[in-house]
Design an enzyme around this catalytic site. Structure first.
Site, PDB file in Angstrom:
ATOM      1  N   THR A 158       0.866  -1.181   0.000  1.00 27.96           N
ATOM      2  CA  THR A 158       0.000   0.000   0.000  1.00 27.96           C
ATOM      3  C   THR A 158       0.903   1.231   0.000  1.00 27.96           C
ATOM      4  O   THR A 158       2.008   1.180   0.544  1.00 27.96           O
ATOM      5  CB  THR A 158      -0.849  -0.034   1.292  1.00 27.96           C
ATOM      6  OG1 THR A 158      -1.704  -1.157   1.224  1.00 27.96           O
ATOM      7  CG2 THR A 158      -1.668   1.229   1.494  1.00 27.96           C
TER       8      THR A 158
ATOM      9  N   ARG B 277     -14.585  -7.329  -1.064  1.00 33.75           N
ATOM     10  CA  ARG B 277     -13.936  -6.862   0.168  1.00 33.75           C
ATOM     11  C   ARG B 277     -13.391  -5.424   0.020  1.00 33.75           C
ATOM     12  O   ARG B 277     -12.760  -5.086  -0.962  1.00 33.75           O
ATOM     13  CB  ARG B 277     -12.787  -7.808   0.518  1.00 33.75           C
ATOM     14  CG  ARG B 277     -12.034  -7.442   1.802  1.00 33.75           C
ATOM     15  CD  ARG B 277     -10.671  -6.901   1.483  1.00 33.75           C
ATOM     16  NE  ARG B 277      -9.818  -6.794   2.665  1.00 33.75           N
ATOM     17  CZ  ARG B 277      -8.706  -6.075   2.715  1.00 33.75           C
ATOM     18  NH1 ARG B 277      -8.303  -5.417   1.646  1.00 33.75           N
ATOM     19  NH2 ARG B 277      -7.985  -6.010   3.797  1.00 33.75           N
TER      20      ARG B 277
ATOM     21  N   GLY C  79     -10.998  -2.689   2.179  1.00 34.60           N
ATOM     22  CA  GLY C  79     -10.073  -2.674   3.315  1.00 34.60           C
ATOM     23  C   GLY C  79     -10.039  -1.346   4.047  1.00 34.60           C
ATOM     24  O   GLY C  79     -10.915  -0.491   3.873  1.00 34.60           O
ATOM     25  N   ASP C  80      -9.010  -1.186   4.823  1.00 31.95           N
ATOM     26  CA  ASP C  80      -8.843   0.009   5.656  1.00 31.95           C
ATOM     27  C   ASP C  80      -8.488   1.266   4.858  1.00 31.95           C
ATOM     28  O   ASP C  80      -8.809   2.383   5.255  1.00 31.95           O
ATOM     29  CB  ASP C  80      -7.713  -0.229   6.660  1.00 31.95           C
ATOM     30  CG  ASP C  80      -6.395  -0.538   5.940  1.00 31.95           C
ATOM     31  OD1 ASP C  80      -6.361  -1.495   5.134  1.00 31.95           O
ATOM     32  OD2 ASP C  80      -5.408   0.194   6.161  1.00 31.95           O
TER      33      ASP C  80
ATOM     34  N   THR D  81      -0.525   1.506   6.755  1.00 31.32           N
ATOM     35  CA  THR D  81      -0.371   0.369   5.856  1.00 31.32           C
ATOM     36  C   THR D  81      -0.350  -0.901   6.697  1.00 31.32           C
ATOM     37  O   THR D  81       0.042  -0.857   7.857  1.00 31.32           O
ATOM     38  CB  THR D  81       0.925   0.493   5.007  1.00 31.32           C
ATOM     39  OG1 THR D  81       1.270  -0.798   4.485  1.00 31.32           O
ATOM     40  CG2 THR D  81       2.114   0.994   5.797  1.00 31.32           C
ATOM     41  N   GLY D  82      -0.776  -2.002   6.112  1.00 32.33           N
ATOM     42  CA  GLY D  82      -0.772  -3.263   6.865  1.00 32.33           C
ATOM     43  C   GLY D  82      -2.031  -4.062   6.615  1.00 32.33           C
ATOM     44  O   GLY D  82      -2.673  -3.909   5.572  1.00 32.33           O
TER      45      GLY D  82
ATOM     46  N   GLY E  27      -5.607  -4.824   6.631  1.00 29.63           N
ATOM     47  CA  GLY E  27      -6.779  -3.967   6.685  1.00 29.63           C
ATOM     48  C   GLY E  27      -7.763  -4.280   7.792  1.00 29.63           C
ATOM     49  O   GLY E  27      -8.183  -3.383   8.530  1.00 29.63           O
TER      50      GLY E  27
HETATM   51  N1  GLY Z   1      -3.993  -2.205   3.985  1.00 34.20           N
HETATM   52  C1  GLY Z   1      -4.379  -2.709   2.745  1.00 34.20           C
HETATM   53  C2  GLY Z   1      -5.442  -3.685   2.795  1.00 34.20           C
HETATM   54  O1  GLY Z   1      -5.612  -4.381   3.782  1.00 34.20           O
HETATM   55  O2  GLY Z   1      -6.171  -3.817   1.840  1.00 34.20           O
END
Ligand code: GLY
Length: 310
Positions: free
Chosen positions: A171, A199, A201-202, A222-223, A225
């Site tokens: 990310t 889906r 994400g965050d 980042t990481g 989600g």
């Molecule tokens: N942080 C990116 C995701 O989980 O999609």
């Protein structure tokens, strides 16, 4: 005073892992390629900020640059979902007034961060738009570049995911403080490799992974989600700063040991000092920063170059 901090994703691409990857993929100089890309990205952002450009422009330029680079899991280098389809997402927040724009489930917009910005700046009520068709239509309305979904398929990401699907973190994000005291934060991603259909994400969620407030600071995450959403990490850091009157550095120091290992990378700027933070509990986070303020002359003493890349 101005500062800029960028990330190209947290994960397990340690220098050792990159070396192995070079051997397995035959792609030479990978470490150098990442280093060069991050440096060029910081230089782009610095050029904007140094010339009294806006934090928003710096963030847009930095994130678009990384989205256009196959090395990162955003834009061009995105990971595919479980159906081998691409569904990208991005969000941006302006610290001046807390306005935000977010978009998800994108597969035809070349630079999702630019769409997020258009959504933020538009007079329309909706600030979070999702879906392939809706985002495509909106991009056309705003005259943004659109592409065929095939554009997002990169040889590098496919090779990387075939070798180790956990390498796919990547990310991208940027936080900038301009000479007018405005802070803007943005984040963009292709999402987790083989993620479920539909889906989100965050990265698309303001306050969770992207936050900016001129009086407090700006953050990009980042990481993993689902974990980041569960812990509302960006806002947790900001709330600690706000209610305990502590620095970003201290707030991150408090929260990071409480988070499960190998899940998170954080970048941010503390509004009071312009100081950048770059912390993670994964093996590595691609990152770079620039700080230009009187209070940060320490950087010189510590022999840290103006633009530093890790
Ligand atoms: N942080 C990116 C995701 O989980 O999609």
């Amino acid at each position: 005073m101005y500062s800029l901090v960028i990330h190209g994703g947290a994960g397990d691409l340690s220098k050792k892992a990159i070396k192995e990857l070079t051997e397995k993929t035959g792609i030479t100089d990978l470490e150098k390629r990442y280093e060069t890309a991050l440096k060029e990205c910081c230089e782009l952002g610095e050029k904007v900020l140094k010339n009294n450009g806006s934090a928003k422009d710096a963030v847009l330029q930095c994130i678009s640059f990384m989205e256009n680079n196959y090395l990162f899991n955003a834009g061009k280098g995105s990971s595919a979902n479980c159906k081998k389809k691409f569904r990208l997402e991005a969000s941006i927040m302006n610290g001046k007034d807390g306005s935000y724009g977010a978009c998800a489930l994108i597969n035809k917009v070349k630079n999702p961060i630019k769409l997020a910005e258009k959504i933020m700046s538009s007079k329309k009520v909706a600030k979070f738009i999702g879906g392939s068709h809706a985002t495509y239509k909106l991009a056309k309305e705003y005259d943004l570049e659109t592409v065929s979904p095939r554009y997002f398929r990169s040889k590098y990401r496919t090779k990387l995911n075939n070798i180790n699907k956990h390498h796919n973190y990547g990310t991208v994000g940027a936080v900038a403080l301009d000479t007018f005291g405005n802070i803007v934060a943005g984040t963009s991603t292709g999402g987790l490799f083989e993620k479920e259909k539909g889906r989100i994400g965050d990265t698309a969620i303001p306050n969770i992974s992207t936050f900016a407030d001129n009086k407090i600071g700006g953050i990009s995450l980042t990481g993993k989600g689902e974990y980041i959403i569960k812990k509302a990490i960006a806002y947790d850091i900001i709330a600690r700063m706000k209610y305990k009157n502590i620095s970003m550095e201290k707030a991150i120091k408090e929260i990071l040991p409480q988070l499960e290992k190998n899940n998170v990378g954080i970048i941010g700027i503390d509004a009071k000092t312009g100081k950048t933070s770059m912390n993670f509990n994964t093996k590595r986070m691609f990152r770079g920063n620039i700080e230009n303020s009187k209070s940060l002359n320490n950087r010189k003493k510590q022999n840290i170059p103006n633009i530093a890349i890790w």
